[in-house]
Design a protein around this motif. Sequence first.
Motif, PDB file in Angstrom:
ATOM      1  N   LEU A  15       1.170  -1.137   0.334  1.00  7.53           N
ATOM      2  CA  LEU A  15      -0.149   0.075   0.191  1.00  7.53           C
ATOM      3  C   LEU A  15       0.669   1.149  -0.104  1.00  7.53           C
ATOM      4  CD1 LEU A  15      -2.715  -0.518   2.688  1.00  7.53           C
ATOM      5  CD2 LEU A  15      -2.888  -0.631  -0.011  1.00  7.53           C
ATOM      6  N   VAL A  16       2.081   1.202   0.976  1.00  9.11           N
ATOM      7  CA  VAL A  16       2.805   2.471   1.113  1.00  9.11           C
ATOM      8  C   VAL A  16       3.562   2.892  -0.829  1.00  9.11           C
ATOM      9  CG1 VAL A  16       5.013   2.740   1.593  1.00  9.11           C
ATOM     10  CG2 VAL A  16       3.714   2.173   2.948  1.00  9.11           C
ATOM     11  N   LEU A  17       3.499   1.333  -1.343  1.00 12.36           N
ATOM     12  CA  LEU A  17       3.951   1.960  -2.906  1.00 12.36           C
ATOM     13  C   LEU A  17       3.212   2.184  -3.318  1.00 12.36           C
ATOM     14  CD1 LEU A  17       6.400  -1.603  -2.966  1.00 12.36           C
ATOM     15  CD2 LEU A  17       6.609   0.151  -3.450  1.00 12.36           C
ATOM     16  N   ARG A  18       1.911   1.791  -3.887  1.00 12.30           N
ATOM     17  CA  ARG A  18       0.755   2.381  -4.287  1.00 12.30           C
ATOM     18  C   ARG A  18       0.469   3.308  -4.409  1.00 12.30           C
ATOM     19  NH1 ARG A  18      -4.382   3.622  -4.147  1.00 12.30           N
ATOM     20  NH2 ARG A  18      -5.728   3.179  -5.458  1.00 12.30           N
ATOM     21  N   GLU A  19       0.744   4.216  -2.451  1.00 13.92           N
ATOM     22  CA  GLU A  19       0.501   5.830  -2.229  1.00 13.92           C
ATOM     23  C   GLU A  19       1.264   6.750  -2.992  1.00 13.92           C
ATOM     24  OE1 GLU A  19      -1.626   7.137  -0.406  1.00 13.92           O
ATOM     25  OE2 GLU A  19      -3.135   5.586  -0.491  1.00 13.92           O
ATOM     26  N   THR A  20       3.215   5.851  -3.019  1.00 17.25           N
ATOM     27  CA  THR A  20       4.342   6.899  -3.141  1.00 17.25           C
ATOM     28  C   THR A  20       3.726   7.097  -5.232  1.00 17.25           C
ATOM     29  OG1 THR A  20       5.285   5.327  -1.902  1.00 17.25           O
ATOM     30  CG2 THR A  20       6.015   6.545  -3.710  1.00 17.25           C
ATOM     31  N   ARG A  21       3.275   5.893  -5.880  1.00 18.18           N
ATOM     32  CA  ARG A  21       2.708   5.897  -7.431  1.00 18.18           C
ATOM     33  C   ARG A  21       2.113   7.059  -7.070  1.00 18.18           C
ATOM     34  NH1 ARG A  21       2.668   0.306  -7.207  1.00 18.18           N
ATOM     35  NH2 ARG A  21       5.143  -0.237  -7.442  1.00 18.18           N
ATOM     36  N   THR A  22       0.884   6.831  -6.230  1.00 16.21           N
ATOM     37  CA  THR A  22      -0.283   7.917  -6.412  1.00 16.21           C
ATOM     38  C   THR A  22      -0.237   9.041  -6.226  1.00 16.21           C
ATOM     39  OG1 THR A  22      -2.021   5.809  -5.805  1.00 16.21           O
ATOM     40  CG2 THR A  22      -3.154   8.024  -5.592  1.00 16.21           C
ATOM     41  N   THR A  23       0.710   9.760  -5.237  1.00 15.44           N
ATOM     42  CA  THR A  23       0.888  10.375  -5.196  1.00 15.44           C
ATOM     43  C   THR A  23       2.028  11.516  -5.704  1.00 15.44           C
ATOM     44  OG1 THR A  23       0.563  10.450  -2.756  1.00 15.44           O
ATOM     45  CG2 THR A  23       1.707  12.144  -2.343  1.00 15.44           C
ATOM     46  N   PHE A  24       2.949  10.547  -5.927  1.00 12.86           N
ATOM     47  CA  PHE A  24       3.924  11.441  -7.051  1.00 12.86           C
ATOM     48  C   PHE A  24       4.111  11.205  -8.526  1.00 12.86           C
ATOM     49  CE2 PHE A  24       5.718  10.717  -2.006  1.00 12.86           C
ATOM     50  CZ  PHE A  24       5.651  12.096  -1.960  1.00 12.86           C
ATOM     51  N   SER A  82      -4.667  15.410   4.654  1.00 13.78           N
ATOM     52  CA  SER A  82      -4.020  13.439   3.660  1.00 13.78           C
ATOM     53  C   SER A  82      -5.317  13.051   3.817  1.00 13.78           C
ATOM     54  CB  SER A  82      -3.025  13.435   3.808  1.00 13.78           C
ATOM     55  OG  SER A  82      -2.131  14.386   2.667  1.00 13.78           O
ATOM     56  N   LEU A  83      -5.057  12.257   5.504  1.00 13.93           N
ATOM     57  CA  LEU A  83      -5.504  11.490   5.696  1.00 13.93           C
ATOM     58  C   LEU A  83      -7.748  11.207   5.659  1.00 13.93           C
ATOM     59  CD1 LEU A  83      -3.836  10.172   9.314  1.00 13.93           C
ATOM     60  CD2 LEU A  83      -3.758   9.387   6.748  1.00 13.93           C
ATOM     61  N   MET A  84      -7.815  12.735   5.633  1.00 11.25           N
ATOM     62  CA  MET A  84      -9.252  12.839   5.434  1.00 11.25           C
ATOM     63  C   MET A  84      -9.992  11.841   4.990  1.00 11.25           C
ATOM     64  SD  MET A  84     -11.387  16.627   5.402  1.00 11.25           S
ATOM     65  CE  MET A  84      -9.671  17.185   6.551  1.00 11.25           C
ATOM     66  N   GLY A  85      -9.550  12.006   3.541  1.00 10.65           N
ATOM     67  CA  GLY A  85     -10.241  11.965   2.530  1.00 10.65           C
ATOM     68  C   GLY A  85      -9.649  10.128   1.744  1.00 10.65           C
ATOM     69  N   VAL A  86      -9.372   9.280   2.651  1.00 15.39           N
ATOM     70  CA  VAL A  86      -8.437   7.755   2.977  1.00 15.39           C
ATOM     71  C   VAL A  86      -9.171   6.808   2.540  1.00 15.39           C
ATOM     72  CG1 VAL A  86      -8.002   7.073   5.005  1.00 15.39           C
ATOM     73  CG2 VAL A  86      -6.047   6.874   3.345  1.00 15.39           C
ATOM     74  N   GLU A 101      -9.267  -0.524   7.088  1.00 13.79           N
ATOM     75  CA  GLU A 101      -8.717   0.637   6.934  1.00 13.79           C
ATOM     76  C   GLU A 101      -7.607   0.973   7.345  1.00 13.79           C
ATOM     77  OE1 GLU A 101     -11.616  -0.848   6.987  1.00 13.79           O
ATOM     78  OE2 GLU A 101     -13.520  -0.251   6.063  1.00 13.79           O
ATOM     79  N   THR A 102      -7.480   0.134   8.619  1.00  8.21           N
ATOM     80  CA  THR A 102      -6.567   0.298   9.368  1.00  8.21           C
ATOM     81  C   THR A 102      -4.681   0.498   8.655  1.00  8.21           C
ATOM     82  OG1 THR A 102      -6.507  -1.827  10.599  1.00  8.21           O
ATOM     83  CG2 THR A 102      -7.717   0.265  11.345  1.00  8.21           C
ATOM     84  N   ASP A 103      -5.147  -0.002   7.720  1.00  8.77           N
ATOM     85  CA  ASP A 103      -3.972  -0.334   6.203  1.00  8.77           C
ATOM     86  C   ASP A 103      -3.539   0.220   5.330  1.00  8.77           C
ATOM     87  OD1 ASP A 103      -3.466  -2.824   7.988  1.00  8.77           O
ATOM     88  OD2 ASP A 103      -4.275  -3.895   6.423  1.00  8.77           O
ATOM     89  N   VAL A 104      -4.914   1.150   4.949  1.00 13.81           N
ATOM     90  CA  VAL A 104      -4.717   2.176   4.390  1.00 13.81           C
ATOM     91  C   VAL A 104      -4.145   3.300   5.097  1.00 13.81           C
ATOM     92  CG1 VAL A 104      -5.750   1.425   2.457  1.00 13.81           C
ATOM     93  CG2 VAL A 104      -7.059   2.783   4.436  1.00 13.81           C
ATOM     94  N   VAL A 105      -4.702   4.145   6.167  1.00 10.42           N
ATOM     95  CA  VAL A 105      -5.198   4.713   7.126  1.00 10.42           C
ATOM     96  C   VAL A 105      -2.708   4.791   7.337  1.00 10.42           C
ATOM     97  CG1 VAL A 105      -4.520   6.065   9.095  1.00 10.42           C
ATOM     98  CG2 VAL A 105      -6.822   5.572   8.176  1.00 10.42           C
ATOM     99  N   LEU A 106      -2.767   3.270   8.134  1.00  9.71           N
ATOM    100  CA  LEU A 106      -0.582   3.928   8.282  1.00  9.71           C
ATOM    101  C   LEU A 106      -0.084   3.994   6.807  1.00  9.71           C
ATOM    102  CD1 LEU A 106       0.384   3.062  10.418  1.00  9.71           C
ATOM    103  CD2 LEU A 106       0.101   0.639   9.665  1.00  9.71           C
ATOM    104  N   ALA A 107      -0.467   3.662   5.764  1.00 12.87           N
ATOM    105  CA  ALA A 107       0.674   3.709   4.435  1.00 12.87           C
ATOM    106  C   ALA A 107       0.864   5.037   4.178  1.00 12.87           C
ATOM    107  CB  ALA A 107       0.127   2.575   3.160  1.00 12.87           C
ATOM    108  N   LEU A 111       4.073   7.097   4.621  1.00 10.80           N
ATOM    109  CA  LEU A 111       4.834   7.941   3.474  1.00 10.80           C
ATOM    110  C   LEU A 111       4.754   9.194   3.926  1.00 10.80           C
ATOM    111  CD1 LEU A 111       5.546   7.604   0.431  1.00 10.80           C
ATOM    112  CD2 LEU A 111       2.848   8.274  -0.474  1.00 10.80           C
ATOM    113  N   ILE A 112       3.824   9.874   4.305  1.00  6.49           N
ATOM    114  CA  ILE A 112       4.331  11.328   4.521  1.00  6.49           C
ATOM    115  C   ILE A 112       4.933  11.823   5.760  1.00  6.49           C
ATOM    116  CG2 ILE A 112       2.665  13.194   5.444  1.00  6.49           C
ATOM    117  CD1 ILE A 112      -0.467  12.153   4.412  1.00  6.49           C
TER     118      ILE A 112
END
Length: 255
Positions: A15-24, A82-86, A101-107, A111-112
């Motif tokens: 999920l962190v890798l996905r967030e990295t690609r999505t964010t940056f 950023s976590l508001m719309g996670v 849900e906690t996994d996506v929040v933690l990821a 990253l942040i």
Amino acid sequence: MENVLLIQTRVVGALVLRETRTTFGNSQLGYFWAIANPALGIAVLVGLFSMIGRVPPYGDSLALFFATGLLTFELYKKLSSSLMGVFDSTKGLLAYPLVAETDVVLARALLIFATYIFIMFLFYGTLILFDLASYPRNADQVLLAVLATSLLGVGAGLVNAVLMRLWSTWKQIEGILSRPLFFISGIFFIPSAFPPSMVNLISWNPVLHCVEWVREGYYPNYNSVVLNKPYLLSIALTLLLVGLGAERLYRKKRI
């Protein structure tokens, strides 16, 4: 038990890798702008205050004073907003049984946090390299302050995320309510410059305690008149527990 932890670690890592690609995005420029934006903000503040002849409220470096305030504030603000719309941005992922849900929040939080740790290390290191700042007096206290700020930001972000699920207008309301924080969180001032009545009022703001903790750890002789670590940590933990509890209740109701 070990297998469960290993699976969850892999899930969060993916999920962190996905967030990295999505964010940056896939280009290096995306991550560059994430680093450059806070640095440019500090540079603009330093330039403006230098042109009008302002000196730093504490210390000899305007850049260091603004960095200790703005970078700390930006870390909290980035997490809480950023976590508001996670949950809405990861609805598809939550359909998978292994993703909670906690996994996506933690990821997203990891990253942040990692991004801002890198930004701080790079910015403070550059100031030290060009003799615009000294080494922090207590680097361990600066790190603890950053961790406390992150905890506060994650707690506020979780509460915001649940409120936004229940009431979509909360995003606009939260933006209005949190706007004054930029001016009362110690970015431009030190609390000791104000009368006691004003100090008592602004000391309710937990983000101010985050900034004061960073400055007390960084500057050699800085003694904050408002810093209350137990108060800050109690607010951060309360928000975190309320956010996790509310998310759990909402999840059960949804199921």
